[in-house]
Design a protein around this motif. Sequence first.
Motif, PDB file in Angstrom:
ATOM      1  N   ILE A  35      57.276  38.183  57.374  1.00  0.00           N
ATOM      2  CA  ILE A  35      58.476  38.991  57.178  1.00  0.00           C
ATOM      3  C   ILE A  35      58.171  40.206  56.302  1.00  0.00           C
ATOM      4  CG2 ILE A  35      60.794  39.007  56.180  1.00  0.00           C
ATOM      5  CD1 ILE A  35      61.071  36.115  57.126  1.00  0.00           C
ATOM      6  N   ILE A  36      57.344  40.019  55.277  1.00  0.00           N
ATOM      7  CA  ILE A  36      56.939  41.160  54.456  1.00  0.00           C
ATOM      8  C   ILE A  36      56.238  42.201  55.321  1.00  0.00           C
ATOM      9  CG2 ILE A  36      55.332  41.925  52.642  1.00  0.00           C
ATOM     10  CD1 ILE A  36      55.922  39.300  51.184  1.00  0.00           C
ATOM     11  N   ALA A  37      55.321  41.738  56.177  1.00  0.00           N
ATOM     12  CA  ALA A  37      54.587  42.661  57.039  1.00  0.00           C
ATOM     13  C   ALA A  37      55.535  43.400  57.984  1.00  0.00           C
ATOM     14  CB  ALA A  37      53.521  41.903  57.832  1.00  0.00           C
ATOM     15  N   ALA A  38      56.511  42.670  58.537  1.00  0.00           N
ATOM     16  CA  ALA A  38      57.465  43.304  59.453  1.00  0.00           C
ATOM     17  C   ALA A  38      58.307  44.342  58.718  1.00  0.00           C
ATOM     18  CB  ALA A  38      58.355  42.246  60.101  1.00  0.00           C
ATOM     19  N   ASN A  39      58.828  43.989  57.538  1.00  0.00           N
ATOM     20  CA  ASN A  39      59.668  44.914  56.780  1.00  0.00           C
ATOM     21  C   ASN A  39      58.873  46.123  56.298  1.00  0.00           C
ATOM     22  OD1 ASN A  39      61.570  42.963  57.178  1.00  0.00           O
ATOM     23  ND2 ASN A  39      62.210  42.799  55.048  1.00  0.00           N
ATOM     24  N   ALA A  40      57.681  45.874  55.758  1.00  0.00           N
ATOM     25  CA  ALA A  40      56.858  46.984  55.276  1.00  0.00           C
ATOM     26  C   ALA A  40      56.385  47.848  56.439  1.00  0.00           C
ATOM     27  CB  ALA A  40      55.667  46.444  54.483  1.00  0.00           C
ATOM     28  N   GLY A  41      56.135  47.205  57.595  1.00  0.00           N
ATOM     29  CA  GLY A  41      55.720  47.970  58.764  1.00  0.00           C
ATOM     30  C   GLY A  41      56.752  48.989  59.181  1.00  0.00           C
ATOM     31  N   GLU A  42      58.019  48.672  58.976  1.00  0.00           N
ATOM     32  CA  GLU A  42      59.085  49.604  59.331  1.00  0.00           C
ATOM     33  C   GLU A  42      59.148  50.788  58.370  1.00  0.00           C
ATOM     34  OE1 GLU A  42      62.709  47.455  59.688  1.00  0.00           O
ATOM     35  OE2 GLU A  42      62.002  46.250  61.383  1.00  0.00           O
ATOM     36  N   THR A  43      58.456  50.715  57.236  1.00  0.00           N
ATOM     37  CA  THR A  43      58.430  51.841  56.298  1.00  0.00           C
ATOM     38  C   THR A  43      57.136  52.644  56.408  1.00  0.00           C
ATOM     39  OG1 THR A  43      57.396  50.696  54.401  1.00  0.00           O
ATOM     40  CG2 THR A  43      59.773  50.416  54.707  1.00  0.00           C
ATOM     41  N   GLY A  44      56.275  52.294  57.375  1.00  0.00           N
ATOM     42  CA  GLY A  44      55.072  53.104  57.589  1.00  0.00           C
ATOM     43  C   GLY A  44      53.748  52.409  57.389  1.00  0.00           C
ATOM     44  N   PHE A  45      53.754  51.134  56.929  1.00  0.00           N
ATOM     45  CA  PHE A  45      52.499  50.414  56.727  1.00  0.00           C
ATOM     46  C   PHE A  45      51.821  50.153  58.075  1.00  0.00           C
ATOM     47  CE2 PHE A  45      54.203  50.023  52.615  1.00  0.00           C
ATOM     48  CZ  PHE A  45      53.227  49.561  51.744  1.00  0.00           C
ATOM     49  N   GLU A  46      50.491  50.236  58.088  1.00  0.00           N
ATOM     50  CA  GLU A  46      49.748  50.156  59.339  1.00  0.00           C
ATOM     51  C   GLU A  46      49.008  48.844  59.541  1.00  0.00           C
ATOM     52  OE1 GLU A  46      47.166  53.486  59.743  1.00  0.00           O
ATOM     53  OE2 GLU A  46      48.732  54.944  59.283  1.00  0.00           O
ATOM     54  N   THR A  47      48.494  48.259  58.472  1.00  0.00           N
ATOM     55  CA  THR A  47      47.706  47.039  58.650  1.00  0.00           C
ATOM     56  C   THR A  47      47.820  46.164  57.412  1.00  0.00           C
ATOM     57  OG1 THR A  47      45.535  46.210  59.358  1.00  0.00           O
ATOM     58  CG2 THR A  47      45.539  47.975  57.733  1.00  0.00           C
ATOM     59  N   PHE A  48      47.556  44.861  57.593  1.00  0.00           N
ATOM     60  CA  PHE A  48      47.739  43.888  56.527  1.00  0.00           C
ATOM     61  C   PHE A  48      46.605  42.872  56.551  1.00  0.00           C
ATOM     62  CE2 PHE A  48      51.861  45.436  57.851  1.00  0.00           C
ATOM     63  CZ  PHE A  48      52.513  45.700  56.661  1.00  0.00           C
ATOM     64  N   GLU A  49      46.391  42.218  55.412  1.00  0.00           N
ATOM     65  CA  GLU A  49      45.473  41.095  55.333  1.00  0.00           C
ATOM     66  C   GLU A  49      46.033  40.087  54.337  1.00  0.00           C
ATOM     67  OE1 GLU A  49      41.741  41.820  52.975  1.00  0.00           O
ATOM     68  OE2 GLU A  49      42.294  43.907  53.302  1.00  0.00           O
ATOM     69  N   ASP A  50      45.857  38.803  54.638  1.00  0.00           N
ATOM     70  CA  ASP A  50      46.370  37.753  53.764  1.00  0.00           C
ATOM     71  C   ASP A  50      45.568  37.674  52.472  1.00  0.00           C
ATOM     72  OD1 ASP A  50      48.173  37.157  55.720  1.00  0.00           O
ATOM     73  OD2 ASP A  50      47.207  35.293  56.367  1.00  0.00           O
ATOM     74  N   THR A  51      46.268  37.323  51.384  1.00  0.00           N
ATOM     75  CA  THR A  51      45.624  37.023  50.104  1.00  0.00           C
ATOM     76  C   THR A  51      46.032  35.619  49.695  1.00  0.00           C
ATOM     77  OG1 THR A  51      47.468  37.950  48.836  1.00  0.00           O
ATOM     78  CG2 THR A  51      45.681  39.464  49.431  1.00  0.00           C
ATOM     79  N   ASP A  52      45.470  35.119  48.606  1.00  0.00           N
ATOM     80  CA  ASP A  52      45.771  33.748  48.172  1.00  0.00           C
ATOM     81  C   ASP A  52      47.247  33.545  47.869  1.00  0.00           C
ATOM     82  OD1 ASP A  52      43.133  33.070  48.455  1.00  0.00           O
ATOM     83  OD2 ASP A  52      42.643  33.294  46.319  1.00  0.00           O
ATOM     84  N   ASP A  53      47.895  34.544  47.282  1.00  0.00           N
ATOM     85  CA  ASP A  53      49.292  34.373  46.883  1.00  0.00           C
ATOM     86  C   ASP A  53      50.237  35.323  47.607  1.00  0.00           C
ATOM     87  OD1 ASP A  53      48.537  36.745  45.684  1.00  0.00           O
ATOM     88  OD2 ASP A  53      49.646  36.355  43.826  1.00  0.00           O
ATOM     89  N   GLY A  54      49.786  35.897  48.717  1.00  0.00           N
ATOM     90  CA  GLY A  54      50.667  36.815  49.427  1.00  0.00           C
ATOM     91  C   GLY A  54      49.973  37.572  50.535  1.00  0.00           C
ATOM     92  N   ILE A  55      50.107  38.887  50.486  1.00  0.00           N
ATOM     93  CA  ILE A  55      49.565  39.728  51.551  1.00  0.00           C
ATOM     94  C   ILE A  55      49.276  41.116  50.987  1.00  0.00           C
ATOM     95  CG2 ILE A  55      51.852  40.500  52.317  1.00  0.00           C
ATOM     96  CD1 ILE A  55      50.820  40.346  55.194  1.00  0.00           C
ATOM     97  N   LYS A  56      48.284  41.749  51.526  1.00  0.00           N
ATOM     98  CA  LYS A  56      47.913  43.092  51.095  1.00  0.00           C
ATOM     99  C   LYS A  56      48.160  44.040  52.260  1.00  0.00           C
ATOM    100  CE  LYS A  56      44.445  43.224  48.385  1.00  0.00           C
ATOM    101  NZ  LYS A  56      43.074  43.183  47.828  1.00  0.00           N
ATOM    102  N   GLY A  57      48.813  45.175  51.999  1.00  0.00           N
ATOM    103  CA  GLY A  57      49.128  46.129  53.048  1.00  0.00           C
ATOM    104  C   GLY A  57      48.571  47.502  52.743  1.00  0.00           C
ATOM    105  N   TYR A  58      48.392  48.303  53.799  1.00  0.00           N
ATOM    106  CA  TYR A  58      47.829  49.640  53.664  1.00  0.00           C
ATOM    107  C   TYR A  58      48.730  50.656  54.356  1.00  0.00           C
ATOM    108  CZ  TYR A  58      43.696  47.080  52.221  1.00  0.00           C
ATOM    109  OH  TYR A  58      42.834  46.238  51.563  1.00  0.00           O
ATOM    110  N   VAL A  59      48.985  51.762  53.662  1.00  0.00           N
ATOM    111  CA  VAL A  59      49.853  52.798  54.189  1.00  0.00           C
ATOM    112  C   VAL A  59      49.259  54.161  53.814  1.00  0.00           C
ATOM    113  CG1 VAL A  59      51.301  52.720  52.101  1.00  0.00           C
ATOM    114  CG2 VAL A  59      52.230  53.686  54.235  1.00  0.00           C
ATOM    115  N   ARG A  60      49.347  55.090  54.731  1.00  0.00           N
ATOM    116  CA  ARG A  60      48.865  56.440  54.436  1.00  0.00           C
ATOM    117  C   ARG A  60      49.658  57.023  53.270  1.00  0.00           C
ATOM    118  NH1 ARG A  60      48.962  59.643  60.018  1.00  0.00           N
ATOM    119  NH2 ARG A  60      49.422  61.281  58.512  1.00  0.00           N
TER     120      ARG A  60
END
Length: 299
Positions: A35-60
């Motif tokens: 859900i975080i990836a979906a919500n952040a994706g709608e604000t411009g984030f392009e890719t994600f990777e899982d971390t131990d306690d969550g997720i890491k995202g990348y945005v221009r």
Amino acid sequence: MKYYEVDFHIHIKTLNEPEGCGPDCGMLLQDVRDIIAANAGETGFETFEDTDDGIKGYVRTDMFDAGALAQSMEDLPFGNISVTYDVREAEDKDWNEQWEKEGFEPIIVNGMCIIHDGRHLPEKTDYETSVEIDARFAFGTGTHETTRMMVQALTETELAGKSVLDCGCGTGILGIVALKRGAAMATGYDIDEWSVDNARHNAIINMVDDRYEALLGDASVLDGITRKYDVVTANINRNILLADMPKFRNMMAEKARLLLSGFYIEDIDVLKEKAEEHGLQFERYENDNNWACMALRLA
């Protein structure tokens, strides 16, 4: 191209286990990541990777909207979960280098198309379609539900001699699959210069580069194209699909097909309504782990 790296930390509490989330913790954590990836994706984030306690995202950096991101995190539908995040500039390099080094195991779609990288060759070679992807990022290889569904939709579409437009081409996988299944030509575009270079590279290693063109930019690049396409694909987030629907429609030839993914089942109705406003008929949809893929046709 400069990126921000945003580290999302997920905090889960329950009434009966204040120090943990119980036996369903892993499942719940993954749901929240999605859900975080979906919500952040709608604000411009392009890719994600899982971390131990969550997720890491990348945005221009030029696409980052701090206010929109904060609002998207407030919209999370969980009462016992909170999310915090840290924003920093990503290193100016291929920040998913580990993925490039490790690659991915072969993926079989619809029993007829196999996708693999150069490090993990398939044991069987008698599939109708074999595609090699040398990927910079995991997204766009077939490991994600939306990519698999889009590839499956292409295997169920008549492509012989057809022209294909791939909007947000990423690794180029959809255009390459289409070409290897008989399409005459394919055009892809992406806002990420790494993706455009990667798509061109993948077209070369699949020996379809003479029929594949990758363009750098957003949907505005379509303004300079006069031809129409028989099949249009777009695996992007919901908001971009809604915003660019008129441009997709404008690029479609008579009786052309539009394949969409990158959104959740809950988004189907609003996308269907938008498509129908532009003369597109809904055919069907598929779903995988709450992600959806929709097929429409020009009436």
